[in-house]
Design a protein around this motif. Structure first.
Motif, PDB file in Angstrom:
ATOM      1  N   CYS A  45      24.739 -10.551 -21.882  1.00 29.22           N
ATOM      2  CA  CYS A  45      24.955  -9.734 -20.778  1.00 29.22           C
ATOM      3  C   CYS A  45      26.316 -10.182 -20.132  1.00 29.22           C
ATOM      4  O   CYS A  45      26.530 -11.396 -19.927  1.00 29.22           O
ATOM      5  N   HIS A  47      27.003 -10.265 -17.189  1.00 30.95           N
ATOM      6  CA  HIS A  47      26.578 -10.728 -15.908  1.00 30.95           C
ATOM      7  C   HIS A  47      26.662 -12.174 -15.903  1.00 30.95           C
ATOM      8  O   HIS A  47      27.560 -12.895 -15.419  1.00 30.95           O
ATOM      9  N   ARG A  48      25.339 -12.582 -16.358  1.00 29.19           N
ATOM     10  CA  ARG A  48      25.227 -14.129 -16.363  1.00 29.19           C
ATOM     11  C   ARG A  48      25.004 -14.523 -17.850  1.00 29.19           C
ATOM     12  O   ARG A  48      24.214 -15.529 -17.903  1.00 29.19           O
ATOM     13  N   GLY A  49      25.257 -13.596 -18.656  1.00 29.15           N
ATOM     14  CA  GLY A  49      24.894 -14.118 -20.312  1.00 29.15           C
ATOM     15  C   GLY A  49      23.546 -14.145 -20.730  1.00 29.15           C
ATOM     16  O   GLY A  49      23.307 -14.593 -21.871  1.00 29.15           O
ATOM     17  N   MET A  50      22.444 -13.527 -19.918  1.00 25.95           N
ATOM     18  CA  MET A  50      21.289 -13.200 -20.648  1.00 25.95           C
ATOM     19  C   MET A  50      21.304 -12.465 -22.069  1.00 25.95           C
ATOM     20  O   MET A  50      22.078 -11.627 -22.141  1.00 25.95           O
ATOM     21  N   CYS A  64      19.063  -5.116 -18.344  1.00 26.30           N
ATOM     22  CA  CYS A  64      18.950  -6.569 -18.496  1.00 26.30           C
ATOM     23  C   CYS A  64      17.793  -7.005 -17.888  1.00 26.30           C
ATOM     24  O   CYS A  64      17.364  -6.759 -16.797  1.00 26.30           O
ATOM     25  N   TYR A  66      17.205 -10.229 -17.042  1.00 24.70           N
ATOM     26  CA  TYR A  66      17.341 -11.238 -15.539  1.00 24.70           C
ATOM     27  C   TYR A  66      17.393 -10.569 -14.353  1.00 24.70           C
ATOM     28  O   TYR A  66      16.508 -10.881 -13.353  1.00 24.70           O
ATOM     29  N   HIS A  67      18.682  -9.772 -14.008  1.00 27.37           N
ATOM     30  CA  HIS A  67      18.620  -9.252 -12.636  1.00 27.37           C
ATOM     31  C   HIS A  67      18.723  -7.705 -12.876  1.00 27.37           C
ATOM     32  O   HIS A  67      19.011  -7.191 -11.505  1.00 27.37           O
ATOM     33  N   GLY A  68      18.355  -7.138 -13.824  1.00 28.04           N
ATOM     34  CA  GLY A  68      17.971  -5.854 -13.904  1.00 28.04           C
ATOM     35  C   GLY A  68      19.218  -4.960 -13.882  1.00 28.04           C
ATOM     36  O   GLY A  68      18.971  -3.899 -13.494  1.00 28.04           O
ATOM     37  N   TRP A  69      20.319  -5.511 -14.209  1.00 28.23           N
ATOM     38  CA  TRP A  69      21.452  -4.535 -14.231  1.00 28.23           C
ATOM     39  C   TRP A  69      21.231  -3.611 -15.281  1.00 28.23           C
ATOM     40  O   TRP A  69      20.937  -3.677 -16.417  1.00 28.23           O
TER      41      TRP A  69
END
Ligand code: FES
Length: 211
Positions: A45, A47-50, A64, A66-69
């Motif tokens: 991802c 955003h933060r690599g998930m 995603c 993790y944070h739902g983007w």
């Protein structure tokens, strides 16, 4: 990944699902929107690599975990749940690969890869993907197939097959098998059984050596 590589049987990537695979050591997220279009992105991802392959598909967006983007099929971020009124950043995109379906297989390639995979124009019947403990040569020798390139043809127990060869890493090879032509279910079942026997024979050897 440098060339067109078969990564799955097309029927195994169902609409509205995401999964992960590996090509030459590169992690790839595969997903199919509810519109039927298949996508292949680097499994990270922006955003933060998930891992994006852990995410889920909502209509024609990959979400995603993790944070739902939410990312649309072109990789554009369309929604950030923590800031629903914010205009999603346009520059934050997953790394994308080309992805197409041909000869019953999903193929991926770098975005600068030209053309399309060279495949036979015959009708096919999907059989099974198997992951074999061994490099490409080991896998082909085990199945009694020969050839260079991503696609090899031959006969398996008397049935003409087409096999897409995917190098996962130095020790593992995925083989995505379709039968040439339209074949009956009994033939498919027999081929699946045979492929599992081949796969398990190598695993057994490896376990025996390790023990
Ligand atoms: S890591 Fe994917 S949305 Fe945050």
């Amino acid at each position: 990944m440098t060339v067109w590589t078969p990564v799955a049987l097309a029927r195994d990537i169902e609409p509205g699902t995401a999964t992960g695979t590996t090509v030459d050591g590169d992690s790839v997220a595969l997903w199919r929107g509810t519109d039927g279009t298949v996508h292949a992105w680097a499994d990270r991802c922006p955003h933060r690599g998930m891992r994006l392959s852990f995410g889920f598909v909502r209509e024609n967006r990959l979400v995603c975990l993790y944070h739902g983007w939410q990312f649309d099929g072109a990789g554009a971020c369309r929604h950030v749940p923590a800031h629903p009124r914010m205009e999603p950043p346009k520059t934050v995109k997953p790394q994308q690969y080309r992805a197409i379906e041909s000869a019953g297989l999903v193929w991926v390639a770098p975005t600068d890869a030209g053309g399309t995979p060279d495949v036979p124009g015959t009708a096919i019947t999907p059989v099974r993907s198997v992951w074999i403990d061994g490099d490409r040569d080991t896998a082909l020798s085990l199945l009694g197939l020969e050839g260079t390139g991503a696609l090899v043809t031959g006969a398996l127990d008397g049935t003409d097959v087409i096999a897409g060869i995917q190098t996962i890493d130095a020790h593992t090879t995925a083989v995505h098998v379709v039968a040439a032509g339209i074949v009956p279910a009994d033939t498919v079942n027999a081929l699946v059984h045979r492929l599992h026997e081949f796969r398990d024979s190598v695993s057994s050897v490896r376990e025996a050596v390790a023990s």
